[in-house]
Design a protein around this motif. Structure first.
Motif, PDB file in Angstrom:
ATOM      1  N   GLY A  72       6.500  -3.912 -10.180  1.00 25.68           N
ATOM      2  CA  GLY A  72       6.598  -3.153 -11.041  1.00 25.68           C
ATOM      3  C   GLY A  72       5.511  -2.593 -12.082  1.00 25.68           C
ATOM      4  O   GLY A  72       5.453  -3.591 -13.101  1.00 25.68           O
ATOM      5  N   SER A  73       4.346  -1.796 -12.057  1.00 28.05           N
ATOM      6  CA  SER A  73       3.187  -1.671 -12.818  1.00 28.05           C
ATOM      7  C   SER A  73       2.464  -2.855 -12.787  1.00 28.05           C
ATOM      8  O   SER A  73       2.006  -2.909 -14.156  1.00 28.05           O
ATOM      9  CB  SER A  73       3.672  -1.037 -13.902  1.00 28.05           C
ATOM     10  N   VAL A  74       2.416  -3.850 -12.068  1.00 30.84           N
ATOM     11  CA  VAL A  74       1.617  -4.980 -12.380  1.00 30.84           C
ATOM     12  C   VAL A  74       0.183  -4.586 -12.311  1.00 30.84           C
ATOM     13  O   VAL A  74      -0.351  -3.734 -11.476  1.00 30.84           O
ATOM     14  CB  VAL A  74       1.990  -6.075 -11.121  1.00 30.84           C
ATOM     15  N   TYR A 131      11.939  -8.908  -7.675  1.00 30.93           N
ATOM     16  CA  TYR A 131      12.723  -8.070  -8.527  1.00 30.93           C
ATOM     17  C   TYR A 131      11.839  -6.906  -9.034  1.00 30.93           C
ATOM     18  O   TYR A 131      10.768  -7.308  -9.749  1.00 30.93           O
ATOM     19  CB  TYR A 131      13.003  -9.157  -9.889  1.00 30.93           C
ATOM     20  N   GLU A 132      12.197  -5.796  -8.970  1.00 32.49           N
ATOM     21  CA  GLU A 132      11.490  -4.558  -9.087  1.00 32.49           C
ATOM     22  C   GLU A 132      12.347  -3.442  -9.965  1.00 32.49           C
ATOM     23  O   GLU A 132      13.118  -2.712  -9.407  1.00 32.49           O
ATOM     24  CB  GLU A 132      10.935  -3.924  -8.206  1.00 32.49           C
ATOM     25  N   PRO A 133      12.517  -3.625 -11.296  1.00 30.34           N
ATOM     26  CA  PRO A 133      13.220  -2.801 -12.178  1.00 30.34           C
ATOM     27  C   PRO A 133      12.815  -1.202 -11.686  1.00 30.34           C
ATOM     28  O   PRO A 133      11.545  -0.774 -11.740  1.00 30.34           O
ATOM     29  CB  PRO A 133      12.961  -2.898 -13.753  1.00 30.34           C
ATOM     30  N   HIS A 188       0.778  -0.968  -0.004  1.00 32.07           N
ATOM     31  CA  HIS A 188       0.019   0.110  -0.080  1.00 32.07           C
ATOM     32  C   HIS A 188       0.848   1.390   0.010  1.00 32.07           C
ATOM     33  O   HIS A 188       0.214   2.275  -0.319  1.00 32.07           O
ATOM     34  CB  HIS A 188      -1.055  -0.023   1.185  1.00 32.07           C
ATOM     35  N   LYS A 189       2.111   1.172   0.289  1.00 38.40           N
ATOM     36  CA  LYS A 189       3.062   2.334   0.537  1.00 38.40           C
ATOM     37  C   LYS A 189       2.332   3.334   1.465  1.00 38.40           C
ATOM     38  O   LYS A 189       1.516   2.960   2.317  1.00 38.40           O
ATOM     39  CB  LYS A 189       3.364   3.004  -0.874  1.00 38.40           C
ATOM     40  N   MET A 190       2.269   4.536   1.184  1.00 41.31           N
ATOM     41  CA  MET A 190       1.815   5.623   2.243  1.00 41.31           C
ATOM     42  C   MET A 190       0.652   6.060   2.054  1.00 41.31           C
ATOM     43  O   MET A 190       0.448   7.050   1.458  1.00 41.31           O
ATOM     44  CB  MET A 190       2.870   6.642   2.559  1.00 41.31           C
ATOM     45  N   GLY A 212      14.539  -2.968   1.697  1.00 42.25           N
ATOM     46  CA  GLY A 212      15.298  -2.397   0.498  1.00 42.25           C
ATOM     47  C   GLY A 212      14.487  -1.982  -0.779  1.00 42.25           C
ATOM     48  O   GLY A 212      14.909  -2.003  -1.867  1.00 42.25           O
ATOM     49  N   HIS A 213      13.268  -1.547  -0.513  1.00 38.28           N
ATOM     50  CA  HIS A 213      12.697  -1.142  -1.653  1.00 38.28           C
ATOM     51  C   HIS A 213      13.035   0.008  -2.280  1.00 38.28           C
ATOM     52  O   HIS A 213      13.826   0.784  -1.577  1.00 38.28           O
ATOM     53  CB  HIS A 213      11.205  -0.737  -1.195  1.00 38.28           C
ATOM     54  N   SER A 214      13.111   0.396  -3.696  1.00 37.04           N
ATOM     55  CA  SER A 214      13.815   1.401  -4.323  1.00 37.04           C
ATOM     56  C   SER A 214      13.385   2.419  -3.717  1.00 37.04           C
ATOM     57  O   SER A 214      14.475   3.484  -3.682  1.00 37.04           O
ATOM     58  CB  SER A 214      13.703   1.121  -5.842  1.00 37.04           C
ATOM     59  N   ILE A 230       2.596  -6.096  -5.734  1.00 40.15           N
ATOM     60  CA  ILE A 230       1.771  -4.944  -6.316  1.00 40.15           C
ATOM     61  C   ILE A 230       1.553  -3.746  -5.713  1.00 40.15           C
ATOM     62  O   ILE A 230       1.117  -3.753  -4.613  1.00 40.15           O
ATOM     63  CB  ILE A 230       0.308  -5.620  -6.654  1.00 40.15           C
ATOM     64  N   GLY A 231       1.762  -2.563  -6.348  1.00 44.78           N
ATOM     65  CA  GLY A 231       1.732  -1.273  -5.476  1.00 44.78           C
ATOM     66  C   GLY A 231       0.467  -0.690  -5.883  1.00 44.78           C
ATOM     67  O   GLY A 231      -0.617  -1.071  -5.354  1.00 44.78           O
ATOM     68  N   GLY A 232       0.382   0.240  -6.843  1.00 39.58           N
ATOM     69  CA  GLY A 232      -0.860   0.990  -7.041  1.00 39.58           C
ATOM     70  C   GLY A 232      -2.095   0.293  -7.415  1.00 39.58           C
ATOM     71  O   GLY A 232      -3.145   0.556  -6.815  1.00 39.58           O
ATOM     72  N   ALA A 233      -2.068  -0.925  -8.209  1.00 40.45           N
ATOM     73  CA  ALA A 233      -2.995  -1.669  -8.466  1.00 40.45           C
ATOM     74  C   ALA A 233      -3.681  -2.164  -7.117  1.00 40.45           C
ATOM     75  O   ALA A 233      -4.830  -2.691  -7.350  1.00 40.45           O
ATOM     76  CB  ALA A 233      -3.044  -2.562  -9.551  1.00 40.45           C
ATOM     77  N   ILE A 289       8.649   0.790 -11.916  1.00 43.30           N
ATOM     78  CA  ILE A 289       7.525   1.000 -10.677  1.00 43.30           C
ATOM     79  C   ILE A 289       6.727   2.210 -11.052  1.00 43.30           C
ATOM     80  O   ILE A 289       7.396   3.498 -11.141  1.00 43.30           O
ATOM     81  CB  ILE A 289       8.409   1.188  -9.524  1.00 43.30           C
ATOM     82  N   GLY A 290       5.734   2.172 -10.815  1.00 46.10           N
ATOM     83  CA  GLY A 290       4.450   3.349 -11.138  1.00 46.10           C
ATOM     84  C   GLY A 290       4.625   3.951 -12.230  1.00 46.10           C
ATOM     85  O   GLY A 290       4.066   4.952 -12.679  1.00 46.10           O
ATOM     86  N   THR A 291       5.302   3.404 -13.443  1.00 48.61           N
ATOM     87  CA  THR A 291       5.296   3.952 -14.684  1.00 48.61           C
ATOM     88  C   THR A 291       4.210   3.595 -15.769  1.00 48.61           C
ATOM     89  O   THR A 291       4.056   4.080 -16.946  1.00 48.61           O
ATOM     90  CB  THR A 291       6.853   3.907 -15.220  1.00 48.61           C
TER      91      THR A 291
HETATM   92  P1  PGA Z   1       3.737  -0.212  -8.478  1.00 49.57           P
HETATM   93  O1  PGA Z   1       4.613  -0.278  -7.411  1.00 49.57           O
HETATM   94  O2  PGA Z   1       2.918  -1.660  -8.820  1.00 49.57           O
HETATM   95  O3  PGA Z   1       2.789   0.832  -8.274  1.00 49.57           O
HETATM   96  O4  PGA Z   1       4.301  -0.094  -9.826  1.00 49.57           O
HETATM   97  C1  PGA Z   1       5.202  -1.560  -7.011  1.00 49.57           C
HETATM   98  C2  PGA Z   1       6.196  -1.359  -6.088  1.00 49.57           C
HETATM   99  O5  PGA Z   1       6.789  -0.357  -5.922  1.00 49.57           O
HETATM  100  O6  PGA Z   1       6.301  -2.340  -5.201  1.00 49.57           O
END
Ligand code: PGA
Length: 235
Positions: A198-200, A156-158, A9-11, A87-89, A219-222, A162-164
């Motif tokens: 990354g953008s899943v 593995y999160e290039p 969920h991040k912040m 170690g998240h980017s 999964i972040g945003g989604a 992420i978020g792009t």
């Molecule tokens: P994203 O983020 O799915 O919004 O790209 C993934 C993450 O940062 O873990």
């Protein structure tokens, strides 16, 4: 085979939003494994209100003491938190976490019986300069230095993904996941899982999960959109 879905969920989400979200999340059904990683503030609430395993997004490696504003892995353990993202980017880049700090965090995680979800990933520039494979190997090696974990999860999160809205090409992802798999099987005697992050979303999940050795996704945003998430976890 069942897949692992880590919801980062991040912040995000206010308390009232989380209450609604959690009710909906609890109603989802899937044969796959879901791990929820809300803001640290809500871990205890989630613990009492969901059946899913929980994951911290970060913690500090010292066990206790004068570290204003920090939360330790030992404290997470006292809440029975089973996983932690390390170690998240965003931690590496915004909060300047070095490989050494990440290694300390992995050690503390293991000492407290928490399974680390170690994030690794290259920048676009590193990939363009053909340094991506070396970078990933270095990140894995340094994060696991002087540790003897029973189990780790590598995500593995290039960074460029992420978020792009952009995910790696099939060949790029296949090569990298095989690379990670080889490093782990050759150098470590541990149980491991490999995730992609990354953008899943629900339009690309199927192609991602087809890649050999991918055990699931971060999964972040989604993950914040229950309707999209529902489609993702059932693919
Ligand atoms: P994203 O983020 O799915 O919004 O790209 C993934 C993450 O940062 O873990």
């Amino acid at each position: 085979m069942n897949k692992l879905y880590v919801l980062n969920h991040k912040m995000n989400l206010q308390y009232e939003e989380l209450e609604i979200y959690l009710k909906k999340l609890n109603e989802l059904s899937t044969k796959n494994q879901i791990i929820l990683s809300p803001s640290t503030l809500y871990l205890d609430y989630c613990r009492k209100n969901t059946k899913y395993h929980l994951c911290a997004q970060n913690a500090y490696y010292q066990e206790k003491g004068a570290y204003t504003g920090e939360v330790s892995f030992k404290q997470l353990k006292s809440l029975n938190i089973k996983y932690a993202i390390i170690g998240h980017s965003e931690r590496r880049n915004i909060f300047k976490e070095s490989d050494e700090i990440i290694n300390e965090k992995v050690k503390s995680c293991i000492q407290n019986g928490i399974i680390p979800i170690i994030c690794i990933g290259e920048s676009k520039e590193e990939r363009n300069n053909n340094n991506h494979l070396t970078k990933i190997e270095k990140q894995i090696t340094s994060s696991l230095e002087q540790t003897t974990p029973k189990e780790v999860i590598i995500a593995y999160e290039p960074i460029w993904s992420i978020g792009t809205g952009t995910i790696p090409e099939k060949e790029e992802l296949t090569q990298m996941i095989e690379h990670i798999h080889n490093i782990l099987t050759t150098n470590y005697n541990i149980e491991f899982k490999i995730l992609y992050g990354g953008s899943v979303d629900d339009t690309n999940i199927e192609q991602i999960l087809k890649i050999n050795y991918i055990d699931g996704v971060l999964i972040g945003g989604a993950s914040l959109k229950i309707d999209v998430l529902k489609n993702i976890i059932n693919k």
